[in-house]
Design a protein around this motif. Sequence first.
Motif, PDB file in Angstrom:
ATOM      1  N   HIS A   1       0.870  -1.182   0.000  1.00  0.00           N
ATOM      2  CA  HIS A   1       0.000   0.000   0.000  1.00  0.00           C
ATOM      3  C   HIS A   1       0.896   1.218   0.000  1.00  0.00           C
ATOM      4  N   ALA A   2       0.736   2.070  -1.032  1.00  0.00           N
ATOM      5  CA  ALA A   2       1.622   3.230  -1.197  1.00  0.00           C
ATOM      6  C   ALA A   2       3.071   2.762  -1.084  1.00  0.00           C
TER       7      ALA A   2
ATOM      8  N   LYS B   1      17.210  -4.820  -7.573  1.00  0.00           N
ATOM      9  CA  LYS B   1      16.016  -5.307  -8.260  1.00  0.00           C
ATOM     10  C   LYS B   1      14.779  -4.756  -7.566  1.00  0.00           C
ATOM     11  N   THR B   2      13.637  -4.840  -8.249  1.00  0.00           N
ATOM     12  CA  THR B   2      12.365  -4.440  -7.650  1.00  0.00           C
ATOM     13  C   THR B   2      11.440  -5.644  -7.579  1.00  0.00           C
ATOM     14  N   PRO B   3      10.518  -5.647  -6.614  1.00  0.00           N
ATOM     15  CA  PRO B   3       9.551  -6.746  -6.529  1.00  0.00           C
ATOM     16  C   PRO B   3       8.698  -6.822  -7.792  1.00  0.00           C
ATOM     17  N   PHE B   4       8.441  -8.055  -8.243  1.00  0.00           N
ATOM     18  CA  PHE B   4       7.611  -8.258  -9.433  1.00  0.00           C
ATOM     19  C   PHE B   4       7.082  -9.687  -9.407  1.00  0.00           C
ATOM     20  N   PRO B   5       5.812  -9.900  -9.764  1.00  0.00           N
ATOM     21  CA  PRO B   5       4.785  -8.894 -10.066  1.00  0.00           C
ATOM     22  C   PRO B   5       4.366  -8.151  -8.805  1.00  0.00           C
ATOM     23  N   ILE B   6       3.789  -6.988  -9.006  1.00  0.00           N
ATOM     24  CA  ILE B   6       3.502  -6.094  -7.887  1.00  0.00           C
ATOM     25  C   ILE B   6       2.080  -5.546  -7.999  1.00  0.00           C
ATOM     26  N   PHE B   7       1.497  -5.273  -6.830  1.00  0.00           N
ATOM     27  CA  PHE B   7       0.138  -4.710  -6.788  1.00  0.00           C
ATOM     28  C   PHE B   7       0.089  -3.727  -5.634  1.00  0.00           C
ATOM     29  N   ASP B   8      -0.350  -2.512  -5.911  1.00  0.00           N
ATOM     30  CA  ASP B   8      -0.420  -1.463  -4.891  1.00  0.00           C
ATOM     31  C   ASP B   8      -1.887  -1.118  -4.655  1.00  0.00           C
TER      32      ASP B   8
ATOM     33  N   MET C   1      -7.175   1.544  -5.663  1.00  0.00           N
ATOM     34  CA  MET C   1      -8.371   2.254  -5.197  1.00  0.00           C
ATOM     35  C   MET C   1      -8.757   3.383  -6.136  1.00  0.00           C
ATOM     36  N   MET C   2      -7.809   3.895  -6.905  1.00  0.00           N
ATOM     37  CA  MET C   2      -8.117   4.963  -7.852  1.00  0.00           C
ATOM     38  C   MET C   2      -9.021   4.472  -8.979  1.00  0.00           C
ATOM     39  N   ALA C   3      -8.986   3.163  -9.262  1.00  0.00           N
ATOM     40  CA  ALA C   3      -9.783   2.609 -10.349  1.00  0.00           C
ATOM     41  C   ALA C   3     -11.188   2.224  -9.911  1.00  0.00           C
TER      42      ALA C   3
ATOM     43  N   LEU D   1       5.481   1.548 -11.121  1.00  0.00           N
ATOM     44  CA  LEU D   1       5.911   1.370  -9.738  1.00  0.00           C
ATOM     45  C   LEU D   1       7.069   0.385  -9.646  1.00  0.00           C
ATOM     46  N   ALA D   2       7.051  -0.647 -10.491  1.00  0.00           N
ATOM     47  CA  ALA D   2       8.076  -1.690 -10.442  1.00  0.00           C
ATOM     48  C   ALA D   2       9.276  -1.400 -11.341  1.00  0.00           C
ATOM     49  N   ASP D   3       9.281  -0.284 -12.039  1.00  0.00           N
ATOM     50  CA  ASP D   3      10.364   0.026 -12.971  1.00  0.00           C
ATOM     51  C   ASP D   3      11.638   0.384 -12.195  1.00  0.00           C
ATOM     52  N   PRO D   4      12.702  -0.414 -12.334  1.00  0.00           N
ATOM     53  CA  PRO D   4      13.938  -0.127 -11.596  1.00  0.00           C
ATOM     54  C   PRO D   4      14.512   1.256 -11.894  1.00  0.00           C
ATOM     55  N   ALA D   5      14.223   1.786 -13.083  1.00  0.00           N
ATOM     56  CA  ALA D   5      14.765   3.094 -13.448  1.00  0.00           C
ATOM     57  C   ALA D   5      14.298   4.193 -12.503  1.00  0.00           C
TER      58      ALA D   5
END
Length: 405
Positions: free
Chosen positions: A83-84, A98-105, A110-112, A189-193
């Motif tokens: 969350h956030a 690295k970043t977590p993947f797959p990811i869900f925030d 909630m915006m959708a 959100l998951a983009d390492p860049a």
Amino acid sequence: MQIHPLITESDELADLCERLAKSEFVCVDTEFMRENTYYPLLCLVQVGNEHEAAAIDPLAEGLDLTPLLELLTDNDEVLKIFHAGGQDVEIIYNLTGKTPFPIFDTQIAMMAISQSEQIGYANLVESWLGITVDKGARFTDWSRRPLTERQIEYAIGDVTYLAKIFPKILKKLIKTDRGHWLNAEMEKLADPANYANDLDTAWHRIRAPGRNPAVLGRLKALAAWRETEAQDKDIPRGRIIRDETLADVASHPPKTQADLAKVRGLSQAWKDNDIGRRLMKVLKNAEPLSPDEMPDKPKRGAPLGKEGALVADLLKLLLKIRAREIDVASRLLTKSDEMEALAAGVRKLPILEGWRYEVFGKDALELVEGRLAFAVEHGRLKMTRIDGVAAVAAAENTAGAAAAQ
């Protein structure tokens, strides 16, 4: 749900991660301190699924975090729920590259399915579970040991509640067929860049003072220098020099080190100390920004003028109406600068592509081109379509008014 005692031993952590690796999803949260260090200091990690949850002490002597980090970054079979989660993802990236993947925030999700732009965790729990979260431990010093039972209970609650809320949010996303709306947001959100500490691009986070290559070249050099200084001293970059001061020095470079004493935001000591000398050396060696590094010009059509600004205001009103009608956060649909570009004649925009075009962009374009108008019916504002000659006349009036200024 089983709540484990605070994990401080490597074998306990390995066993937990082995079980969680068989889950469909794992909820993740962190507690950290970043007020006094360059990199956030990770103080606690909370993980859990629908069956069990635990808090992990990364400051425990000898604790090997490898199984946890592999679960978060190398296991593509398990969905990681945050969350956030931007700062949590940043910490994981700093530890692993690295970043977590797959990811869900859940904040993004909630915006959708609601008009919540940035719903806080406590409000999320209140709205879905009817539970009031105790915020008392939120701002404690997570680096101090031993942690209290209240701190640990508060921290674990962040994932135990999330494990109950996520399936509910997912069910609503499936029911409304809006899950695909979030694909690009989750990928971002998951983009390492987004988390890479690249000295050559450090200046991008600072509001650029215009488009002068010489000024931007100095800004680039100064931003890279500040990162190095902050890393060496292990303090936040703002403790070296604030963004606005950095931009001011790039725009109006002092001629001598003594002139640094006149710069707002710098102390008198800079006029003859070592860090002041290093700053002046950076300014002296800075080169103008190359053409291929220059930031893109903003997408704009003809100047809006007064009438064009009114068209943009109508688009913003339409956005409010549509967001309310379909119960979605307006920021997920579009932003103000995009609507201003649409009003000014730009047509290559995200708002006119994919699902955004279907749920909002199509109507926005029809409003700009005179095929859609506002009407009041039974005291409520609604949209009405204009056909034939009336649409042509309305479009000509809109275009003429926008070009008149």
